[in-house]
Design a protein around this motif. Structure first.
Motif, PDB file in Angstrom:
ATOM      1  N   THR A   1       0.851  -1.187   0.000  1.00  0.00           N
ATOM      2  CA  THR A   1       0.000   0.000   0.000  1.00  0.00           C
ATOM      3  C   THR A   1       0.890   1.242   0.000  1.00  0.00           C
ATOM      4  O   THR A   1       1.831   1.330   0.792  1.00  0.00           O
ATOM      5  CB  THR A   1      -0.921   0.017   1.230  1.00  0.00           C
ATOM      6  OG1 THR A   1      -1.796  -1.115   1.176  1.00  0.00           O
ATOM      7  CG2 THR A   1      -1.775   1.299   1.248  1.00  0.00           C
TER       8      THR A   1
ATOM      9  N   GLU B   1       3.766   0.548   2.892  1.00  0.00           N
ATOM     10  CA  GLU B   1       3.704  -0.530   3.877  1.00  0.00           C
ATOM     11  C   GLU B   1       3.138  -1.757   3.193  1.00  0.00           C
ATOM     12  O   GLU B   1       2.582  -1.667   2.086  1.00  0.00           O
ATOM     13  CB  GLU B   1       2.831  -0.118   5.066  1.00  0.00           C
ATOM     14  CG  GLU B   1       1.394   0.188   4.677  1.00  0.00           C
ATOM     15  CD  GLU B   1       0.572   0.781   5.811  1.00  0.00           C
ATOM     16  OE1 GLU B   1       1.185   1.277   6.784  1.00  0.00           O
ATOM     17  OE2 GLU B   1      -0.677   0.757   5.703  1.00  0.00           O
TER      18      GLU B   1
ATOM     19  N   ASN C   1      -1.113  -5.581   4.518  1.00  0.00           N
ATOM     20  CA  ASN C   1      -1.759  -5.884   5.802  1.00  0.00           C
ATOM     21  C   ASN C   1      -1.427  -4.850   6.869  1.00  0.00           C
ATOM     22  O   ASN C   1      -1.755  -5.035   8.046  1.00  0.00           O
ATOM     23  CB  ASN C   1      -1.356  -7.280   6.284  1.00  0.00           C
ATOM     24  CG  ASN C   1       0.138  -7.406   6.558  1.00  0.00           C
ATOM     25  OD1 ASN C   1       0.913  -6.506   6.224  1.00  0.00           O
ATOM     26  ND2 ASN C   1       0.547  -8.519   7.158  1.00  0.00           N
ATOM     27  N   GLY C   2      -0.766  -3.758   6.468  1.00  0.00           N
ATOM     28  CA  GLY C   2      -0.409  -2.704   7.405  1.00  0.00           C
ATOM     29  C   GLY C   2       0.936  -2.876   8.069  1.00  0.00           C
ATOM     30  O   GLY C   2       1.383  -2.003   8.822  1.00  0.00           O
TER      31      GLY C   2
END
Length: 325
Positions: free
Chosen positions: A172, A264, A267-268
């Motif tokens: 992301t 990132e 999934n964070g």
């Protein structure tokens, strides 16, 4: 090696050599002194072979052809026959020069632009990039290129667990952007020009079509793109490629979050800085850096090749670009 009586493949010391003496990039020159019109017609006549060579090698540098102006370069791009790719959602500041030709990136020339695939952070990324050297740099200012599958193989060998997580979750990208362009930044395009509107609602709709969402902070926007696949399988070569911008203008590290851009895992999970440092070493080790010569045209397969820009040490330098579907 002469092709069709017009193109010949030449060898430059800066090319990279891989198994079976395959050279990257391919470098073509004319077999005879020629005119621009003949060059243009030769491209059209040999386009099936040129397209095949591009898929095989990843990039083609056309050297010593009579391309003397941005208008000539635009005609070369048209001769290739690839449709123009829109730059909706693109982050770099660019200015139209003529036709399909734009400035490559308006970040100050003394700054390095890290390796990246063009617009890997949107679903509708271009498949080809064309570069043209209108003014050769006095020193520095090269455009390094590297085969993405080589980077993937090296990263999988050195960091298998990280690559497995990357393949599973994707990446992301998060960019903080104002409403006006900031050309001094490689991700400095404001949301108004990025989405070609000054209406926030329209910007949200256009961003959503690119798999991106906008979070507003006054007149500024947090652009959240993804999760996007970070590893791409290239059907032509049957290879996995390192298709992401983790070491590009949107750096993987949270440490530079205060500069307005970071990435990132999907999934964070944070991206490990040490792994990214190692990835950058791999990119530097495996890339080909050929100094620009006035009149050079370079056709790059954006699906299989990452590119960067070295700092300009001695002006002038003017390299233009066109992107294709």
């Amino acid at each position: 090696m002469a092709i069709g009586g017009f193109f010949k493949e030449v060898v430059l010391p800066e090319q990279k050599s891989y198994g079976d003496s395959v050279l990257f990039p391919a470098v073509l020159s004319p077999t005879i002194n020629t005119s621009f019109t003949v060059f243009e017609e030769a491209i059209k006549a040999e386009m099936p072979w040129l397209d095949s060579l591009l898929k095989e090698r990843g990039a083609i540098l056309f050297r010593d052809f009579p391309v003397t102006s941005p208008s000539d370069f635009n005609d070369v791009v048209e001769a290739f026959g690839y449709p123009e790719a829109p730059y909706i959602g693109g982050r770099a500041s660019r200015t139209q020069v003529i036709g399909r030709v734009y400035t490559a990136n308006e970040t100050p020339p003394d700054k390095r632009i890290p390796f990246h695939h063009e617009m890997a952070y949107v679903p509708d990324y271009p498949s080809k990039i064309c570069f043209y050297c209108e003014e050769a740099p006095g020193s520095g200012g090269q455009t390094p290129i590297v085969l993405s599958h080589i980077v993937y193989d090296k990263m999988k060998e050195r960091h298998p667990e990280f690559v497995a997580r990357l393949e599973e979750h994707g990446v992301t990208y998060i960019i903080l952007t104002g409403d006006e362009d900031q050309p001094s930044s490689s991700t400095g395009r404001g949301w108004k020009s990025a989405y070609n509107t000054d209406d926030k609602k329209v910007a949200e709709e256009r961003a959503a079509k690119l798999g991106t969402r906008l979070e507003w902070m006054g007149n500024a926007a947090k652009v959240i793109a993804g999760p996007m696949p970070a590893i791409r399988f290239d059907k032509e070569s049957q290879r996995k490629t390192w298709f992401n911008n983790l070491t590009g203008p949107v750096h993987g590290s949270r440490k530079i979050h205060d500069k307005g851009a970071f990435a990132e895992l999907g999934n964070g999970e944070a991206v490990d800085d040490d792994i990214m440092e190692d990835c950058m070493r791999i990119l530097d080790e495996e890339c080909a850096i050929i100094p620009w010569k006035k009149g050079d045209v370079m056709l790059v397969n954006n699906l299989t090749v990452l590119h960067a820009r070295e700092p300009l040490l001695k002006p002038p330098r003017r390299v233009l670009a066109a992107i294709c579907k």
